[in-house]
Design a protein around this motif. Structure first.
Motif, mmCIF file in Angstrom:
data_model
loop_
_atom_site.group_PDB
_atom_site.id
_atom_site.type_symbol
_atom_site.label_atom_id
_atom_site.label_comp_id
_atom_site.label_asym_id
_atom_site.label_seq_id
_atom_site.Cartn_x
_atom_site.Cartn_y
_atom_site.Cartn_z
ATOM 1 N N ALA A 117 0.831 -1.203 0.000
ATOM 2 C CA ALA A 117 0.000 0.000 0.000
ATOM 3 C C ALA A 117 0.870 1.259 0.000
ATOM 4 O O ALA A 117 0.562 2.230 -0.684
ATOM 5 C CB ALA A 117 -0.933 -0.005 1.199
ATOM 6 N N PHE A 118 1.954 1.228 0.744
ATOM 7 C CA PHE A 118 2.867 2.381 0.785
ATOM 8 C C PHE A 118 3.470 2.640 -0.585
ATOM 9 O O PHE A 118 3.501 3.775 -1.060
ATOM 10 C CB PHE A 118 3.964 2.129 1.816
ATOM 11 C CG PHE A 118 5.004 3.199 1.858
ATOM 12 C CD1 PHE A 118 4.738 4.416 2.469
ATOM 13 C CD2 PHE A 118 6.251 3.010 1.287
ATOM 14 C CE1 PHE A 118 5.698 5.414 2.505
ATOM 15 C CE2 PHE A 118 7.210 3.994 1.313
ATOM 16 C CZ PHE A 118 6.933 5.210 1.932
ATOM 17 N N VAL A 119 3.938 1.598 -1.239
ATOM 18 C CA VAL A 119 4.561 1.737 -2.563
ATOM 19 C C VAL A 119 3.547 2.224 -3.590
ATOM 20 O O VAL A 119 3.872 3.038 -4.459
ATOM 21 C CB VAL A 119 5.190 0.392 -3.002
ATOM 22 C CG1 VAL A 119 5.598 0.417 -4.458
ATOM 23 C CG2 VAL A 119 6.383 0.067 -2.118
ATOM 24 N N ASP A 120 2.308 1.748 -3.488
ATOM 25 C CA ASP A 120 1.259 2.126 -4.437
ATOM 26 C C ASP A 120 0.563 3.438 -4.065
ATOM 27 O O ASP A 120 -0.401 3.829 -4.722
ATOM 28 C CB ASP A 120 0.210 1.010 -4.531
ATOM 29 C CG ASP A 120 0.768 -0.256 -5.134
ATOM 30 O OD1 ASP A 120 1.801 -0.182 -5.838
ATOM 31 O OD2 ASP A 120 0.183 -1.328 -4.901
ATOM 32 N N HIS A 121 1.032 4.107 -3.025
ATOM 33 C CA HIS A 121 0.444 5.370 -2.540
ATOM 34 C C HIS A 121 -1.038 5.200 -2.223
ATOM 35 O O HIS A 121 -1.860 6.043 -2.559
ATOM 36 C CB HIS A 121 0.650 6.502 -3.549
ATOM 37 C CG HIS A 121 2.081 6.790 -3.837
ATOM 38 N ND1 HIS A 121 2.907 7.434 -2.951
ATOM 39 C CD2 HIS A 121 2.853 6.474 -4.902
ATOM 40 C CE1 HIS A 121 4.112 7.528 -3.469
ATOM 41 N NE2 HIS A 121 4.117 6.940 -4.645
ATOM 42 N N GLU A 122 -1.369 4.096 -1.590
ATOM 43 C CA GLU A 122 -2.746 3.828 -1.196
ATOM 44 C C GLU A 122 -2.871 3.915 0.316
ATOM 45 O O GLU A 122 -1.899 3.741 1.038
ATOM 46 C CB GLU A 122 -3.165 2.423 -1.653
ATOM 47 C CG GLU A 122 -3.202 2.251 -3.148
ATOM 48 C CD GLU A 122 -3.536 0.829 -3.563
ATOM 49 O OE1 GLU A 122 -3.579 -0.056 -2.681
ATOM 50 O OE2 GLU A 122 -3.742 0.599 -4.752
ATOM 51 N N ASN A 123 -4.080 4.169 0.767
ATOM 52 C CA ASN A 123 -4.366 4.161 2.197
ATOM 53 C C ASN A 123 -4.775 2.758 2.607
ATOM 54 O O ASN A 123 -5.426 2.048 1.845
ATOM 55 C CB ASN A 123 -5.490 5.137 2.539
ATOM 56 C CG ASN A 123 -5.066 6.570 2.336
ATOM 57 O OD1 ASN A 123 -3.911 6.902 2.486
ATOM 58 N ND2 ASN A 123 -6.005 7.413 1.972
ATOM 59 N N ILE A 124 -4.407 2.394 3.817
ATOM 60 C CA ILE A 124 -4.814 1.098 4.352
ATOM 61 C C ILE A 124 -5.356 1.332 5.752
ATOM 62 O O ILE A 124 -4.827 2.144 6.507
ATOM 63 C CB ILE A 124 -3.638 0.095 4.340
ATOM 64 C CG1 ILE A 124 -4.118 -1.298 4.665
ATOM 65 C CG2 ILE A 124 -2.527 0.524 5.251
ATOM 66 C CD1 ILE A 124 -3.115 -2.378 4.332
ATOM 67 N N VAL A 125 -6.452 0.653 6.068
ATOM 68 C CA VAL A 125 -7.109 0.835 7.353
ATOM 69 C C VAL A 125 -7.259 -0.529 8.014
ATOM 70 O O VAL A 125 -7.719 -1.481 7.390
ATOM 71 C CB VAL A 125 -8.507 1.480 7.174
ATOM 72 C CG1 VAL A 125 -9.225 1.580 8.506
ATOM 73 C CG2 VAL A 125 -8.384 2.829 6.523
ATOM 74 N N PHE A 126 -6.867 -0.612 9.266
ATOM 75 C CA PHE A 126 -7.055 -1.820 10.051
ATOM 76 C C PHE A 126 -8.120 -1.534 11.097
ATOM 77 O O PHE A 126 -7.981 -0.617 11.892
ATOM 78 C CB PHE A 126 -5.751 -2.246 10.731
ATOM 79 C CG PHE A 126 -4.717 -2.696 9.756
ATOM 80 C CD1 PHE A 126 -4.758 -3.974 9.233
ATOM 81 C CD2 PHE A 126 -3.707 -1.844 9.357
ATOM 82 C CE1 PHE A 126 -3.809 -4.394 8.324
ATOM 83 C CE2 PHE A 126 -2.755 -2.256 8.456
ATOM 84 C CZ PHE A 126 -2.807 -3.540 7.934
ATOM 85 N N LEU A 127 -9.160 -2.321 11.071
ATOM 86 C CA LEU A 127 -10.248 -2.131 12.023
ATOM 87 C C LEU A 127 -9.960 -2.908 13.298
ATOM 88 O O LEU A 127 -9.435 -4.021 13.243
ATOM 89 C CB LEU A 127 -11.567 -2.614 11.409
ATOM 90 C CG LEU A 127 -11.983 -1.897 10.130
ATOM 91 C CD1 LEU A 127 -13.227 -2.556 9.554
ATOM 92 C CD2 LEU A 127 -12.228 -0.431 10.398
ATOM 93 N N PRO A 128 -10.291 -2.335 14.439
ATOM 94 C CA PRO A 128 -10.070 -3.066 15.695
ATOM 95 C C PRO A 128 -10.978 -4.286 15.759
ATOM 96 O O PRO A 128 -12.102 -4.270 15.281
ATOM 97 C CB PRO A 128 -10.435 -2.050 16.772
ATOM 98 C CG PRO A 128 -11.299 -1.060 16.096
ATOM 99 C CD PRO A 128 -10.898 -1.044 14.648
#
Length: 61
Positions: free
Chosen positions: A36-47
């Motif tokens: 995600a970092f390399v692709d300039h994307e956001n990533i969300v981890f839900l609790p």
């Protein structure tokens, strides 16, 4: 390319908790984050909820 990531009980209790209690696959999670970092994307981890409500987390110095 391979990278070795070591977890140390005195520093990484939060990661060890995810691995041991919630059974999170840290290798897959790290790979997803890096991609995600390399692709300039956001990533969300839900609790997530604890699989065992009796487990309590205590950090000791």
């Amino acid at each position: 390319m391979k990278a070795v990531i070591r977890l140390y009980k005195c520093h990484d209790m939060d990661l060890l908790l995810l691995k041991m209690v919630y059974h999170v696959n840290l290798a897959k999670t790290a790979k997803l984050c890096l991609k995600a970092f390399v692709d300039h994307e956001n990533i969300v981890f839900l609790p997530c909820e604890s699989p065992n409500p009796e487990i309590k987390y205590v950090y000791k110095k």
